[in-house]
Write a protein that holds these residues in place. Sequence first.
Motif, mmCIF file in Angstrom:
data_model
loop_
_atom_site.group_PDB
_atom_site.id
_atom_site.type_symbol
_atom_site.label_atom_id
_atom_site.label_comp_id
_atom_site.label_asym_id
_atom_site.label_seq_id
_atom_site.Cartn_x
_atom_site.Cartn_y
_atom_site.Cartn_z
ATOM 1 N N TYR A 130 9.963 -27.839 -22.785
ATOM 2 C CA TYR A 130 11.395 -27.660 -22.612
ATOM 3 C C TYR A 130 11.834 -28.114 -21.226
ATOM 4 C CZ TYR A 130 15.933 -25.310 -22.574
ATOM 5 O OH TYR A 130 17.258 -25.009 -22.478
ATOM 6 N N SER A 131 10.984 -27.889 -20.216
ATOM 7 C CA SER A 131 11.365 -28.320 -18.872
ATOM 8 C C SER A 131 11.362 -29.849 -18.802
ATOM 9 C CB SER A 131 10.443 -27.712 -17.819
ATOM 10 O OG SER A 131 9.104 -28.015 -18.113
ATOM 11 N N VAL A 132 10.534 -30.492 -19.651
ATOM 12 C CA VAL A 132 10.553 -31.958 -19.739
ATOM 13 C C VAL A 132 11.906 -32.413 -20.267
ATOM 14 C CG1 VAL A 132 9.563 -33.945 -20.954
ATOM 15 C CG2 VAL A 132 8.064 -32.162 -20.046
ATOM 16 N N PHE A 133 12.411 -31.673 -21.266
ATOM 17 C CA PHE A 133 13.724 -31.985 -21.833
ATOM 18 C C PHE A 133 14.811 -31.869 -20.782
ATOM 19 C CE2 PHE A 133 17.234 -32.272 -24.608
ATOM 20 C CZ PHE A 133 18.084 -31.208 -24.358
ATOM 21 N N LYS A 134 14.734 -30.832 -19.962
ATOM 22 C CA LYS A 134 15.760 -30.629 -18.946
ATOM 23 C C LYS A 134 15.749 -31.760 -17.925
ATOM 24 C CE LYS A 134 17.299 -26.130 -18.566
ATOM 25 N NZ LYS A 134 17.229 -24.736 -18.083
ATOM 26 N N ARG A 135 14.539 -32.253 -17.606
ATOM 27 C CA ARG A 135 14.451 -33.388 -16.672
ATOM 28 C C ARG A 135 15.049 -34.630 -17.312
ATOM 29 N NH1 ARG A 135 9.468 -31.415 -15.228
ATOM 30 N NH2 ARG A 135 8.250 -32.992 -16.296
ATOM 31 N N PHE A 136 14.812 -34.788 -18.631
ATOM 32 C CA PHE A 136 15.379 -35.903 -19.387
ATOM 33 C C PHE A 136 16.892 -35.876 -19.296
ATOM 34 C CE2 PHE A 136 16.496 -38.535 -22.980
ATOM 35 C CZ PHE A 136 17.348 -37.796 -23.780
ATOM 36 N N LEU A 137 17.477 -34.685 -19.425
ATOM 37 C CA LEU A 137 18.926 -34.553 -19.327
ATOM 38 C C LEU A 137 19.407 -34.963 -17.939
ATOM 39 C CD1 LEU A 137 20.058 -31.187 -21.016
ATOM 40 C CD2 LEU A 137 20.191 -33.500 -21.926
ATOM 41 N N GLU A 138 18.695 -34.490 -16.927
ATOM 42 C CA GLU A 138 19.093 -34.798 -15.553
ATOM 43 C C GLU A 138 19.054 -36.295 -15.302
ATOM 44 O OE1 GLU A 138 17.385 -30.579 -14.001
ATOM 45 O OE2 GLU A 138 16.508 -32.393 -13.125
ATOM 46 N N GLN A 139 18.005 -36.955 -15.836
ATOM 47 C CA GLN A 139 17.874 -38.407 -15.634
ATOM 48 C C GLN A 139 19.056 -39.152 -16.233
ATOM 49 O OE1 GLN A 139 14.124 -39.439 -17.375
ATOM 50 N NE2 GLN A 139 12.996 -38.299 -15.813
ATOM 51 N N LYS A 140 19.529 -38.654 -17.381
ATOM 52 C CA LYS A 140 20.651 -39.325 -18.037
ATOM 53 C C LYS A 140 21.991 -38.900 -17.427
ATOM 54 C CE LYS A 140 18.933 -40.805 -22.419
ATOM 55 N NZ LYS A 140 18.748 -42.202 -22.258
ATOM 56 N N ASN A 141 21.932 -38.035 -16.415
ATOM 57 C CA ASN A 141 23.141 -37.482 -15.798
ATOM 58 C C ASN A 141 23.935 -36.611 -16.767
ATOM 59 O OD1 ASN A 141 24.435 -37.090 -13.401
ATOM 60 N ND2 ASN A 141 25.829 -38.812 -13.621
ATOM 61 N N TYR A 142 23.175 -35.847 -17.563
ATOM 62 C CA TYR A 142 23.792 -34.843 -18.424
ATOM 63 C C TYR A 142 23.509 -33.480 -17.814
ATOM 64 C CZ TYR A 142 23.947 -38.256 -22.332
ATOM 65 O OH TYR A 142 24.178 -39.333 -23.129
ATOM 66 N N ALA A 143 24.234 -32.462 -18.271
ATOM 67 C CA ALA A 143 23.943 -31.097 -17.839
ATOM 68 C C ALA A 143 24.193 -30.150 -18.996
ATOM 69 C CB ALA A 143 24.826 -30.731 -16.651
ATOM 70 N N LEU A 144 23.430 -29.071 -19.038
ATOM 71 C CA LEU A 144 23.664 -28.015 -20.026
ATOM 72 C C LEU A 144 24.671 -27.049 -19.443
ATOM 73 C CD1 LEU A 144 20.205 -26.880 -21.485
ATOM 74 C CD2 LEU A 144 22.109 -27.898 -22.705
ATOM 75 N N VAL A 145 25.774 -26.830 -20.148
ATOM 76 C CA VAL A 145 26.773 -25.894 -19.627
ATOM 77 C C VAL A 145 27.075 -24.842 -20.680
ATOM 78 C CG1 VAL A 145 27.798 -27.594 -18.075
ATOM 79 C CG2 VAL A 145 28.694 -27.350 -20.383
ATOM 80 N N LYS A 146 27.619 -23.704 -20.234
ATOM 81 C CA LYS A 146 27.990 -22.640 -21.163
ATOM 82 C C LYS A 146 29.445 -22.266 -20.933
ATOM 83 C CE LYS A 146 24.146 -19.930 -22.849
ATOM 84 N NZ LYS A 146 23.406 -18.680 -22.861
ATOM 85 N N SER A 147 30.163 -22.031 -22.027
ATOM 86 C CA SER A 147 31.558 -21.584 -21.914
ATOM 87 C C SER A 147 31.587 -20.108 -21.539
ATOM 88 C CB SER A 147 32.275 -21.798 -23.247
ATOM 89 O OG SER A 147 31.818 -20.852 -24.186
ATOM 90 N N ASP A 148 32.810 -19.577 -21.289
ATOM 91 C CA ASP A 148 32.923 -18.144 -20.939
ATOM 92 C C ASP A 148 32.415 -17.270 -22.065
ATOM 93 O OD1 ASP A 148 36.297 -19.025 -20.195
ATOM 94 O OD2 ASP A 148 34.528 -19.231 -18.913
ATOM 95 N N THR A 149 32.529 -17.774 -23.317
ATOM 96 C CA THR A 149 32.098 -16.955 -24.444
ATOM 97 C C THR A 149 30.622 -17.175 -24.760
ATOM 98 O OG1 THR A 149 33.065 -18.681 -25.826
ATOM 99 C CG2 THR A 149 34.312 -16.644 -25.595
ATOM 100 N N GLY A 150 29.937 -17.907 -23.880
ATOM 101 C CA GLY A 150 28.489 -18.062 -24.032
ATOM 102 C C GLY A 150 28.059 -19.182 -24.950
ATOM 103 N N ILE A 151 28.991 -20.090 -25.285
ATOM 104 C CA ILE A 151 28.636 -21.173 -26.201
ATOM 105 C C ILE A 151 28.194 -22.404 -25.409
ATOM 106 C CG2 ILE A 151 29.558 -22.726 -27.963
ATOM 107 C CD1 ILE A 151 31.104 -20.500 -29.084
ATOM 108 N N PRO A 152 26.969 -22.904 -25.663
ATOM 109 C CA PRO A 152 26.441 -24.017 -24.865
ATOM 110 C C PRO A 152 26.954 -25.379 -25.334
ATOM 111 C CG PRO A 152 24.792 -23.312 -26.452
ATOM 112 C CD PRO A 152 25.995 -22.427 -26.662
ATOM 113 N N SER A 153 27.029 -26.318 -24.403
ATOM 114 C CA SER A 153 27.308 -27.707 -24.772
ATOM 115 C C SER A 153 26.629 -28.615 -23.750
ATOM 116 C CB SER A 153 28.809 -27.982 -24.853
ATOM 117 O OG SER A 153 29.443 -27.634 -23.657
ATOM 118 N N VAL A 154 26.566 -29.899 -24.079
ATOM 119 C CA VAL A 154 25.981 -30.886 -23.168
ATOM 120 C C VAL A 154 27.123 -31.615 -22.489
ATOM 121 C CG1 VAL A 154 24.579 -32.943 -22.948
ATOM 122 C CG2 VAL A 154 24.040 -31.273 -24.701
ATOM 123 N N LEU A 155 27.145 -31.583 -21.170
ATOM 124 C CA LEU A 155 28.175 -32.284 -20.426
ATOM 125 C C LEU A 155 27.617 -33.640 -19.988
ATOM 126 C CD1 LEU A 155 30.869 -32.469 -18.889
ATOM 127 C CD2 LEU A 155 29.745 -31.300 -16.979
#
Lengths: 179, 85
Positions: A130-155
């Motif tokens: 999973y940490s490999v996945f997170k690095r993959f996101l960073e490389q693509k200049n994406y980020a995992l974000v969560k809304s106030d209600t706790g719903i995740p999305s990819v920015l």
Amino acid sequence: MDFVGNDIIDWSIAKSQHQKLRQRCLEKLFNTHEIDLILKSKSPLKSFWVLWSIKESAYKAWQRATASTPVFNPKSFEIEFDNTPLDNLSSNVTIHTVNILVHTEITKDYIYSYTGSNISYNKIFRGNEYSVFKRFLEQKNYALVKSDTGIPSVLNKNNKQNAPLSISHDGQFVAIAFD
Amino acid sequence: MKLDKNDIIEKLKTIVKPYVNNLDNFEQLNERTEFIKDLDINSANLVDIILDVEDEFDIRIENDDMERMLSVGASLEIIESKLAS
């Protein structure tokens, strides 16, 4: 509606949860047709978790799509199977007249359900992959974000666009699905 | 046996503890604490908690009430109303 929802079950943990097959438990989660399917199958406990993961995937997708406050209403999500259950099956979940297509993958290690149609990236990670996945996101200049209600999305930081994402973790597995 | 609010919360804490994945938030449990959001309880364990609550307080929780049993406060309210009836 854009439905993105998933749910993974670590079978090494789930297979010991025999209390899930108590009648009182089944009746709180499933309708009579679903209970019948579970109890008449070759492996009722496995079937329990398959149906649970289908409902959970549909629930997460519906909650996101309708931006509704969390409720615990598994019986409102009713499952119909399109084909005789094999290792990979499809089902239709109906919630308040809305239909959600769900696919389920069953292996010896896990049960994995995810909504159909709107998912372009769908992967299961074990352990620290999973940490490999997170690095993959960073490389693509994406980020995992969560809304106030706790719903995740990819920015997508490049164009500031948000894509719906569903994360599920259980035991050694993390499953990611996004559009 | 007459139970006051604190008795009920103590019993509820005992019931949920085995399923809790965020013990820091569990230590600071209050009426606003939410099972999934704050205690990181797996949604698959909500039904286990509800069945344990039914057994512990000798009550029956119907679907309407079950829908909103996602926090300590909501659980407390439902349990109190069932005990009073």
